[in-house]
Design an enzyme around this catalytic site. Structure first.
Site, PDB file in Angstrom:
ATOM      1  N   ASN A  53     -10.438   0.460   0.969  1.00 44.34           N
ATOM      2  CA  ASN A  53      -9.317   0.387   1.909  1.00 44.34           C
ATOM      3  C   ASN A  53      -9.725   0.867   3.302  1.00 44.34           C
ATOM      4  O   ASN A  53     -10.300   1.953   3.441  1.00 44.34           O
ATOM      5  CB  ASN A  53      -8.160   1.259   1.416  1.00 44.34           C
ATOM      6  CG  ASN A  53      -7.403   0.626   0.271  1.00 44.34           C
ATOM      7  OD1 ASN A  53      -7.973  -0.089  -0.552  1.00 44.34           O
ATOM      8  ND2 ASN A  53      -6.110   0.888   0.201  1.00 44.34           N
ATOM      9  N   VAL A  54      -9.381   0.062   4.310  1.00 48.58           N
ATOM     10  CA  VAL A  54      -9.673   0.409   5.704  1.00 48.58           C
ATOM     11  C   VAL A  54      -8.408   0.205   6.525  1.00 48.58           C
ATOM     12  O   VAL A  54      -7.832  -0.884   6.518  1.00 48.58           O
ATOM     13  CB  VAL A  54     -10.816  -0.461   6.271  1.00 48.58           C
ATOM     14  CG1 VAL A  54     -11.010  -0.185   7.758  1.00 48.58           C
ATOM     15  CG2 VAL A  54     -12.106  -0.221   5.502  1.00 48.58           C
ATOM     16  N   ALA A  55      -7.978   1.248   7.230  1.00 50.01           N
ATOM     17  CA  ALA A  55      -6.765   1.147   8.047  1.00 50.01           C
ATOM     18  C   ALA A  55      -7.000   1.702   9.448  1.00 50.01           C
ATOM     19  O   ALA A  55      -6.923   0.982  10.446  1.00 50.01           O
ATOM     20  CB  ALA A  55      -5.603   1.887   7.380  1.00 50.01           C
ATOM     21  N   THR A  56      -7.291   2.987   9.539  1.00 53.38           N
ATOM     22  CA  THR A  56      -7.367   3.666  10.830  1.00 53.38           C
ATOM     23  C   THR A  56      -8.444   3.079  11.730  1.00 53.38           C
ATOM     24  O   THR A  56      -8.261   2.968  12.952  1.00 53.38           O
ATOM     25  CB  THR A  56      -7.612   5.168  10.611  1.00 53.38           C
ATOM     26  OG1 THR A  56      -6.605   5.687   9.749  1.00 53.38           O
ATOM     27  CG2 THR A  56      -7.585   5.920  11.927  1.00 53.38           C
TER      28      THR A  56
ATOM     29  N   ASP B 200       0.838  -1.201   0.000  1.00 52.76           N
ATOM     30  CA  ASP B 200       0.000   0.000   0.000  1.00 52.76           C
ATOM     31  C   ASP B 200       0.873   1.252   0.000  1.00 52.76           C
ATOM     32  O   ASP B 200       1.779   1.390   0.822  1.00 52.76           O
ATOM     33  CB  ASP B 200      -0.899  -0.019   1.243  1.00 52.76           C
ATOM     34  CG  ASP B 200      -1.960   1.058   1.227  1.00 52.76           C
ATOM     35  OD1 ASP B 200      -2.416   1.430   0.123  1.00 52.76           O
ATOM     36  OD2 ASP B 200      -2.355   1.524   2.312  1.00 52.76           O
ATOM     37  N   HIS B 201       0.616   2.150  -0.931  1.00 48.56           N
ATOM     38  CA  HIS B 201       1.315   3.439  -1.007  1.00 48.56           C
ATOM     39  C   HIS B 201       2.840   3.294  -0.981  1.00 48.56           C
ATOM     40  O   HIS B 201       3.527   3.950  -0.188  1.00 48.56           O
ATOM     41  CB  HIS B 201       0.845   4.379   0.105  1.00 48.56           C
ATOM     42  CG  HIS B 201      -0.540   4.903  -0.121  1.00 48.56           C
ATOM     43  ND1 HIS B 201      -0.817   5.928  -0.996  1.00 48.56           N
ATOM     44  CD2 HIS B 201      -1.735   4.509   0.397  1.00 48.56           C
ATOM     45  CE1 HIS B 201      -2.122   6.160  -0.999  1.00 48.56           C
ATOM     46  NE2 HIS B 201      -2.696   5.303  -0.169  1.00 48.56           N
TER      47      HIS B 201
ATOM     48  N   GLY C 178      -9.095   5.580   2.114  1.00 47.17           N
ATOM     49  CA  GLY C 178      -9.600   6.447   3.170  1.00 47.17           C
ATOM     50  C   GLY C 178     -11.033   6.170   3.568  1.00 47.17           C
ATOM     51  O   GLY C 178     -11.804   7.095   3.834  1.00 47.17           O
ATOM     52  N   ALA C 179     -11.410   4.878   3.655  1.00 49.48           N
ATOM     53  CA  ALA C 179     -12.808   4.536   3.943  1.00 49.48           C
ATOM     54  C   ALA C 179     -13.114   4.391   5.431  1.00 49.48           C
ATOM     55  O   ALA C 179     -14.273   4.174   5.794  1.00 49.48           O
ATOM     56  CB  ALA C 179     -13.190   3.250   3.219  1.00 49.48           C
ATOM     57  N   SER C 180     -12.109   4.503   6.305  1.00 48.81           N
ATOM     58  CA  SER C 180     -12.363   4.347   7.738  1.00 48.81           C
ATOM     59  C   SER C 180     -13.379   5.367   8.238  1.00 48.81           C
ATOM     60  O   SER C 180     -13.227   6.573   8.025  1.00 48.81           O
ATOM     61  CB  SER C 180     -11.056   4.502   8.532  1.00 48.81           C
ATOM     62  OG  SER C 180     -10.232   3.372   8.373  1.00 48.81           O
TER      63      SER C 180
END
Length: 284
Positions: free
Chosen positions: A230-233, A82-83, A209-211
């Site tokens: 994408n879900v991270a935070t 990712d990135h 940035g879907a969090s």
């Protein structure tokens, strides 16, 4: 089961109208929870890691653990970069077994972005690794690097068509008003930008940035062509909040096998919810 490219996974999602969740992993517990929950729900899954994650955990360790979990749970896994921005770094990781790559040259001028992405595609496709790239510039903070909202740029549909054609990427990360991290106020996404992009681009679209986005926004984006979310935070917050609460209740605790249980349970709730919103349950 084994580590696979995300290409066919996303093409199936595009064809059937759902999205595949990509969860950013940070440690063993994150990987265990995400894979276990996806297996229980028979959901396709992408395990994503930023350069910081791979530096912390070790690429070889991530690949080995993912392979073991894929075998245990009888689940094909896409392990994703990712990135990532550096060709040499990507080369090392692809050669170590990674089969899904996001090259992020979105901070560069268009022609430089095209040249960088094309070089990554040429390398990755030799190893049957899929490539995602971003056009536009996402706001927020990722891997401790920030982009101010005023500097964020939406994806241009015509540039998107040219970008995909010239680079040969397998999926396109679009910018429509989302941001990395949690939102200070409810975001207002530019949904009107998605149909013109989908009309001009035939590869699956990706939403970063879907969090903590409203479920209705994610579902609407999927209905307009988004195939990877994408879900991270959101996972990090669930994990850390549960740990904090445990130690508030048990200040003398020192057994990781005990205090990790509520942290993993909190993450599991997030993973289950995201899979439900993406509509990918039972799509293996």
């Amino acid at each position: 089961m084994f580590i696979i490219s995300s290409k066919n996974m996303l093409l199936k999602a595009q064809r059937l109208g759902y999205a595949v969740p990509a969860f950013n992993i940070h440690n063993l517990e994150t990987m265990q929870v995400v894979v276990e929950t996806a297996a229980e729900l028979r959901s396709p899954l992408i395990l994503a890691g930023t350069p910081g994650t791979y530096s912390y955990a070790g690429t070889g360790n991530v690949v080995a653990i993912a392979r073991d979990l894929a075998k245990i749970w009888d689940l094909p896994l896409a392990v994703h970069l990712d990135h990532h921005e550096d060709l040499a770094d990507i080369t090392r990781k692809v050669q170590a077994g990674i089969r899904s790559v996001m090259i992020d040259g979105s901070h560069s001028p268009f022609e430089e972005n095209v040249a960088l992405v094309k070089s990554v595609v040429e390398l990755s496709h030799r190893y049957d690794a899929s490539v995602e790239a971003e056009l536009g510039r996402l706001g927020g903070v990722e891997d401790d690097l920030g982009v101010d909202a005023k500097d964020a740029l939406y994806t241009n549909p015509e540039q998107g068509r040219e970008f995909v054609a010239r680079t040969g990427i397998d999926s396109l990360a679009v910018v429509i008003g989302t941001a990395h991290g949690l939102y200070a106020a409810e975001p207002k996404l530019g949904f009107a930008a998605l149909p013109p992009i989908s009309e001009r681009v035939d590869v699956p679209l990706v939403l970063h940035g879907a969090s903590k986005l409203p479920d209705s926004d994610i579902r609407r984006a999927i209905s307009l062509g988004v195939c990877k979310v994408n879900v991270a935070t959101e996972l990090k917050i669930a994990f850390s909040d549960a740990l904090k609460h445990y130690f508030e209740e048990n200040p003398d605790a020192n057994e990781p096998r005990h205090y990790m249980k509520p942290a993993k349970a909190a993450m599991k709730d997030v993973v289950r919810k995201v899979i439900h919103v993406c509509g990918c349950e039972g799509q293996l």
